[in-house]
Design a protein around this motif. Structure first.
Motif, PDB file in Angstrom:
ATOM      1  N   LEU A  96       0.846  -1.193   0.000  1.00  0.00           N
ATOM      2  CA  LEU A  96       0.000   0.000   0.000  1.00  0.00           C
ATOM      3  C   LEU A  96       0.884   1.246   0.000  1.00  0.00           C
ATOM      4  N   ASN A  97       0.683   2.086  -1.008  1.00  0.00           N
ATOM      5  CA  ASN A  97       1.450   3.325  -1.111  1.00  0.00           C
ATOM      6  C   ASN A  97       0.532   4.525  -0.955  1.00  0.00           C
ATOM      7  N   GLY A  98       1.025   5.516  -0.246  1.00  0.00           N
ATOM      8  CA  GLY A  98       0.239   6.713   0.035  1.00  0.00           C
ATOM      9  C   GLY A  98       0.459   7.820  -0.982  1.00  0.00           C
ATOM     10  N   PRO A  99       0.145   9.047  -0.577  1.00  0.00           N
ATOM     11  CA  PRO A  99       0.090  10.175  -1.497  1.00  0.00           C
ATOM     12  C   PRO A  99       1.400  10.464  -2.209  1.00  0.00           C
ATOM     13  N   ASN A 100       1.250  10.809  -3.470  1.00  0.00           N
ATOM     14  CA  ASN A 100       2.339  11.256  -4.355  1.00  0.00           C
ATOM     15  C   ASN A 100       3.279  10.142  -4.800  1.00  0.00           C
ATOM     16  N   LEU A 101       3.075   8.942  -4.284  1.00  0.00           N
ATOM     17  CA  LEU A 101       3.937   7.846  -4.735  1.00  0.00           C
ATOM     18  C   LEU A 101       3.545   7.379  -6.130  1.00  0.00           C
ATOM     19  N   ASN A 102       2.357   7.747  -6.582  1.00  0.00           N
ATOM     20  CA  ASN A 102       1.983   7.504  -7.984  1.00  0.00           C
ATOM     21  C   ASN A 102       2.831   8.350  -8.937  1.00  0.00           C
ATOM     22  N   LEU A 156       6.090   8.694  -8.757  1.00  0.00           N
ATOM     23  CA  LEU A 156       7.508   8.251  -8.796  1.00  0.00           C
ATOM     24  C   LEU A 156       8.028   8.379 -10.223  1.00  0.00           C
ATOM     25  N   GLY A 157       9.269   8.778 -10.343  1.00  0.00           N
ATOM     26  CA  GLY A 157       9.849   9.000 -11.673  1.00  0.00           C
ATOM     27  C   GLY A 157       9.844  10.480 -12.022  1.00  0.00           C
ATOM     28  N   LEU A 158       8.689  11.107 -11.768  1.00  0.00           N
ATOM     29  CA  LEU A 158       8.544  12.548 -12.011  1.00  0.00           C
ATOM     30  C   LEU A 158       8.927  13.336 -10.762  1.00  0.00           C
ATOM     31  N   ARG A 159       8.557  12.785  -9.633  1.00  0.00           N
ATOM     32  CA  ARG A 159       8.660  13.472  -8.351  1.00  0.00           C
ATOM     33  C   ARG A 159      10.101  13.472  -7.824  1.00  0.00           C
ATOM     34  N   GLU A 160      10.681  14.654  -7.674  1.00  0.00           N
ATOM     35  CA  GLU A 160      12.010  14.797  -7.061  1.00  0.00           C
ATOM     36  C   GLU A 160      12.907  13.569  -7.323  1.00  0.00           C
ATOM     37  N   PRO A 161      13.278  13.343  -8.584  1.00  0.00           N
ATOM     38  CA  PRO A 161      14.046  12.124  -8.903  1.00  0.00           C
ATOM     39  C   PRO A 161      15.370  12.024  -8.160  1.00  0.00           C
ATOM     40  N   GLU A 162      15.907  13.179  -7.728  1.00  0.00           N
ATOM     41  CA  GLU A 162      17.175  13.147  -6.976  1.00  0.00           C
ATOM     42  C   GLU A 162      16.967  12.510  -5.594  1.00  0.00           C
ATOM     43  N   ILE A 163      15.712  12.488  -5.131  1.00  0.00           N
ATOM     44  CA  ILE A 163      15.414  11.856  -3.830  1.00  0.00           C
ATOM     45  C   ILE A 163      14.809  10.459  -4.035  1.00  0.00           C
ATOM     46  N   TYR A 164      13.858  10.369  -4.973  1.00  0.00           N
ATOM     47  CA  TYR A 164      13.069   9.129  -5.093  1.00  0.00           C
ATOM     48  C   TYR A 164      13.460   8.267  -6.291  1.00  0.00           C
ATOM     49  N   LYS A 198      14.424   7.567 -10.585  1.00  0.00           N
ATOM     50  CA  LYS A 198      13.818   7.817 -11.900  1.00  0.00           C
ATOM     51  C   LYS A 198      12.799   6.758 -12.292  1.00  0.00           C
ATOM     52  N   GLN A 199      12.719   5.695 -11.500  1.00  0.00           N
ATOM     53  CA  GLN A 199      11.761   4.648 -11.855  1.00  0.00           C
ATOM     54  C   GLN A 199      10.347   5.079 -11.485  1.00  0.00           C
ATOM     55  N   THR A 200       9.390   4.656 -12.304  1.00  0.00           N
ATOM     56  CA  THR A 200       8.004   5.090 -12.119  1.00  0.00           C
ATOM     57  C   THR A 200       7.263   4.155 -11.157  1.00  0.00           C
ATOM     58  N   TYR A 201       6.042   4.585 -10.810  1.00  0.00           N
ATOM     59  CA  TYR A 201       5.195   3.734  -9.967  1.00  0.00           C
ATOM     60  C   TYR A 201       4.899   2.417 -10.685  1.00  0.00           C
ATOM     61  N   ALA A 202       4.689   2.490 -12.006  1.00  0.00           N
ATOM     62  CA  ALA A 202       4.441   1.264 -12.780  1.00  0.00           C
ATOM     63  C   ALA A 202       5.663   0.347 -12.715  1.00  0.00           C
ATOM     64  N   ASP A 203       6.864   0.947 -12.780  1.00  0.00           N
ATOM     65  CA  ASP A 203       8.095   0.147 -12.650  1.00  0.00           C
ATOM     66  C   ASP A 203       8.123  -0.552 -11.293  1.00  0.00           C
ATOM     67  N   LEU A 204       7.745   0.198 -10.247  1.00  0.00           N
ATOM     68  CA  LEU A 204       7.742  -0.370  -8.893  1.00  0.00           C
ATOM     69  C   LEU A 204       6.804  -1.573  -8.826  1.00  0.00           C
ATOM     70  N   CYS A 205       5.577  -1.395  -9.341  1.00  0.00           N
ATOM     71  CA  CYS A 205       4.602  -2.498  -9.280  1.00  0.00           C
ATOM     72  C   CYS A 205       5.088  -3.698 -10.084  1.00  0.00           C
ATOM     73  N   ALA A 206       5.746  -3.442 -11.214  1.00  0.00           N
ATOM     74  CA  ALA A 206       6.270  -4.541 -12.044  1.00  0.00           C
ATOM     75  C   ALA A 206       7.387  -5.276 -11.297  1.00  0.00           C
ATOM     76  N   MET A 207       8.256  -4.508 -10.625  1.00  0.00           N
ATOM     77  CA  MET A 207       9.345  -5.113  -9.834  1.00  0.00           C
ATOM     78  C   MET A 207       8.787  -6.015  -8.741  1.00  0.00           C
ATOM     79  N   ILE A 208       7.756  -5.501  -8.065  1.00  0.00           N
ATOM     80  CA  ILE A 208       7.136  -6.245  -6.961  1.00  0.00           C
ATOM     81  C   ILE A 208       6.476  -7.514  -7.501  1.00  0.00           C
ATOM     82  N   ALA A 209       5.764  -7.377  -8.637  1.00  0.00           N
ATOM     83  CA  ALA A 209       5.070  -8.541  -9.227  1.00  0.00           C
ATOM     84  C   ALA A 209       6.087  -9.608  -9.621  1.00  0.00           C
ATOM     85  N   ALA A 210       7.216  -9.188 -10.214  1.00  0.00           N
ATOM     86  CA  ALA A 210       8.237 -10.152 -10.653  1.00  0.00           C
ATOM     87  C   ALA A 210       8.841 -10.868  -9.437  1.00  0.00           C
TER      88      ALA A 210
END
Ligand code: DQA
Length: 141
Positions: free
Chosen positions: A6-12, A14-22, A24-36
């Motif tokens: 479960l991810n909260g606000p602004n984690l959708n 990812l990739g766009l949001r402050e990439p120097e902190i979070y 460059k991978q997107t939320y979709a990338d995260l879900c794909a990583m988790i699924a794999a």
């Protein structure tokens, strides 16, 4: 074993949001990583995200009787939400708190975690890998 990520606000954003902190991978990338990872380990893991505190509370409540554990990155609600803490305490599901960034080295307001009062483990500052480490934690239990 069935886990809810479960991810909260602004984690959708990812990739766009402050990439120097979070990163460059997107939320979709995260879900794909988790699924794999889940597939490889033979687990069922569902990924959900909401920008709304009440929706996160609803999802935690709905997890009762369905999931064996929750992997939760509450985003900014980490630092403010007693409602999310109460929901976790109400359902009693084992929970791992994940933060992509190292909140311990950031602003003072990020040092408070209500969810951390309940979570059995906190994985902080490990990037997106932190979610996979959380899955492994459940497997090792
Ligand atoms: C975060 C850290 C929080 O302080 C912030 O509000 C987020 C993301 C993290 O994953 O590092 O939204 O939870």
């Amino acid at each position: 074993m069935r886990l809810l990520v479960l991810n909260g606000p602004n984690l959708n954003l990812l990739g766009l949001r402050e990439p120097e902190i979070y990163g460059k991978q997107t939320y979709a990338d995260l879900c794909a990583m988790i699924a794999a990872h889940a597939d490889e380990k033979g687990l069922t893991v569902d990924c959900r995200q909401s920008n709304h505190e009440g929706v996160l509370v609803d999802l935690i409540q709905a997890a009762y009787g369905v999931y064996d554990g929750i992997i939760l990155n509450p985003g900014a609600y980490t630092h403010t939400s007693i409602a999310i803490l109460d929901a976790l305490q109400a359902v009693g599901l084992p929970t791992v708190e994940v933060h992509i960034s190292d909140v311990t080295k950031r602003e003072p307001f990020r040092q408070i975690s209500y969810v951390g009062l309940y979570a059995e483990k906190r994985i902080i500052g490990r990037g997106l890998q932190g979610y996979l480490l959380a899955i492994d934690h459940f497997l090792q239990k």
